[in-house]
Write a protein that holds these residues in place. Structure first.
Motif, PDB file in Angstrom:
ATOM      1  N   MET A   1       0.853  -1.167   0.000  1.00 29.04           N
ATOM      2  CA  MET A   1       0.000   0.000   0.000  1.00 29.04           C
ATOM      3  C   MET A   1       0.903   1.235   0.000  1.00 29.04           C
ATOM      4  O   MET A   1       1.649   1.454   0.928  1.00 29.04           O
ATOM      5  CB  MET A   1      -0.892  -0.034   1.249  1.00 29.04           C
ATOM      6  N   ILE A   2       0.831   1.994  -1.055  1.00 31.20           N
ATOM      7  CA  ILE A   2       1.618   3.215  -1.137  1.00 31.20           C
ATOM      8  C   ILE A   2       0.799   4.343  -0.519  1.00 31.20           C
ATOM      9  O   ILE A   2      -0.348   4.567  -0.884  1.00 31.20           O
ATOM     10  CB  ILE A   2       1.997   3.546  -2.581  1.00 31.20           C
ATOM     11  N   VAL A   3       1.393   5.028   0.435  1.00 32.11           N
ATOM     12  CA  VAL A   3       0.718   6.101   1.152  1.00 32.11           C
ATOM     13  C   VAL A   3       1.390   7.421   0.797  1.00 32.11           C
ATOM     14  O   VAL A   3       2.610   7.540   0.887  1.00 32.11           O
ATOM     15  CB  VAL A   3       0.775   5.864   2.676  1.00 32.11           C
ATOM     16  N   HIS A   4       0.600   8.399   0.393  1.00 32.80           N
ATOM     17  CA  HIS A   4       1.106   9.724   0.049  1.00 32.80           C
ATOM     18  C   HIS A   4       0.758  10.675   1.190  1.00 32.80           C
ATOM     19  O   HIS A   4      -0.406  10.890   1.482  1.00 32.80           O
ATOM     20  CB  HIS A   4       0.488  10.222  -1.255  1.00 32.80           C
ATOM     21  N   GLU A   5       1.767  11.222   1.808  1.00 42.12           N
ATOM     22  CA  GLU A   5       1.588  12.201   2.876  1.00 42.12           C
ATOM     23  C   GLU A   5       2.032  13.559   2.352  1.00 42.12           C
ATOM     24  O   GLU A   5       2.506  13.680   1.225  1.00 42.12           O
ATOM     25  CB  GLU A   5       2.403  11.806   4.115  1.00 42.12           C
ATOM     26  N   ARG A   6       1.940  14.546   3.182  1.00 37.10           N
ATOM     27  CA  ARG A   6       2.261  15.912   2.772  1.00 37.10           C
ATOM     28  C   ARG A   6       3.686  16.056   2.252  1.00 37.10           C
ATOM     29  O   ARG A   6       3.922  16.664   1.218  1.00 37.10           O
ATOM     30  CB  ARG A   6       2.046  16.854   3.948  1.00 37.10           C
ATOM     31  N   GLY A   7       4.657  15.477   2.946  1.00 35.07           N
ATOM     32  CA  GLY A   7       6.047  15.654   2.531  1.00 35.07           C
ATOM     33  C   GLY A   7       6.770  14.366   2.198  1.00 35.07           C
ATOM     34  O   GLY A   7       7.984  14.349   2.041  1.00 35.07           O
ATOM     35  N   CYS A   8       6.020  13.252   2.086  1.00 28.92           N
ATOM     36  CA  CYS A   8       6.698  11.984   1.816  1.00 28.92           C
ATOM     37  C   CYS A   8       5.738  10.965   1.211  1.00 28.92           C
ATOM     38  O   CYS A   8       4.528  11.126   1.251  1.00 28.92           O
ATOM     39  CB  CYS A   8       7.302  11.422   3.096  1.00 28.92           C
ATOM     40  N   VAL A   9       6.315   9.932   0.663  1.00 27.97           N
ATOM     41  CA  VAL A   9       5.572   8.790   0.139  1.00 27.97           C
ATOM     42  C   VAL A   9       6.242   7.554   0.723  1.00 27.97           C
ATOM     43  O   VAL A   9       7.466   7.451   0.740  1.00 27.97           O
ATOM     44  CB  VAL A   9       5.643   8.739  -1.408  1.00 27.97           C
ATOM     45  N   TYR A  10       5.436   6.635   1.245  1.00 28.07           N
ATOM     46  CA  TYR A  10       6.040   5.430   1.812  1.00 28.07           C
ATOM     47  C   TYR A  10       5.181   4.210   1.526  1.00 28.07           C
ATOM     48  O   TYR A  10       4.016   4.296   1.172  1.00 28.07           O
ATOM     49  CB  TYR A  10       6.306   5.580   3.311  1.00 28.07           C
ATOM     50  N   ASN A  11       5.813   3.059   1.666  1.00 27.50           N
ATOM     51  CA  ASN A  11       5.178   1.784   1.381  1.00 27.50           C
ATOM     52  C   ASN A  11       5.611   0.800   2.462  1.00 27.50           C
ATOM     53  O   ASN A  11       6.750   0.360   2.474  1.00 27.50           O
ATOM     54  CB  ASN A  11       5.601   1.300  -0.007  1.00 27.50           C
ATOM     55  N   PHE A  12       4.719   0.497   3.392  1.00 31.96           N
ATOM     56  CA  PHE A  12       5.024  -0.450   4.450  1.00 31.96           C
ATOM     57  C   PHE A  12       4.384  -1.793   4.123  1.00 31.96           C
ATOM     58  O   PHE A  12       3.182  -1.881   3.884  1.00 31.96           O
ATOM     59  CB  PHE A  12       4.471   0.020   5.806  1.00 31.96           C
ATOM     60  N   ASN A  13       5.194  -2.838   4.121  1.00 35.27           N
ATOM     61  CA  ASN A  13       4.707  -4.200   3.946  1.00 35.27           C
ATOM     62  C   ASN A  13       5.273  -5.037   5.082  1.00 35.27           C
ATOM     63  O   ASN A  13       6.452  -4.908   5.431  1.00 35.27           O
ATOM     64  CB  ASN A  13       5.138  -4.776   2.604  1.00 35.27           C
TER      65      ASN A  13
END
Length: 81
Positions: A1-13
């Protein structure tokens, strides 16, 4: 799941593997396998977690899931009675 936040993008698996004590075959019937899958899916739904893969073998339960930051510890703390 790719999550887009205000200042970053991350993918936690995350990958969870539960092994029964002394590798005792606990999930030895289709009913027990379906019950365990249902319990994990219910818990994942409560925590807004997307299960990507799940396999239940006689003495091992393997799950792969994606979650937002901080939620991974929530399902990792799952207590199964």
């Amino acid at each position: 799941m790719i999550v887009h936040e205000r200042g970053c993008v991350y993918n936690f698996n995350f990958h969870l593997v539960f092994v029964t004590k002394y590798r005792k075959e606990v999930f030895d019937s289709p009913e027990k396998v379906e019950e365990m899958k249902g319990l994990l899916q219910k818990r994942a739904d409560m925590s807004d977690i997307q299960i990507q893969e799940m396999e239940v073998m006689p003495c091992i339960l393997y799950t792969s899931y994606a979650a937002d930051e901080g939620i991974g510890a929530d399902i990792a703390g799952l207590h199964i009675n």
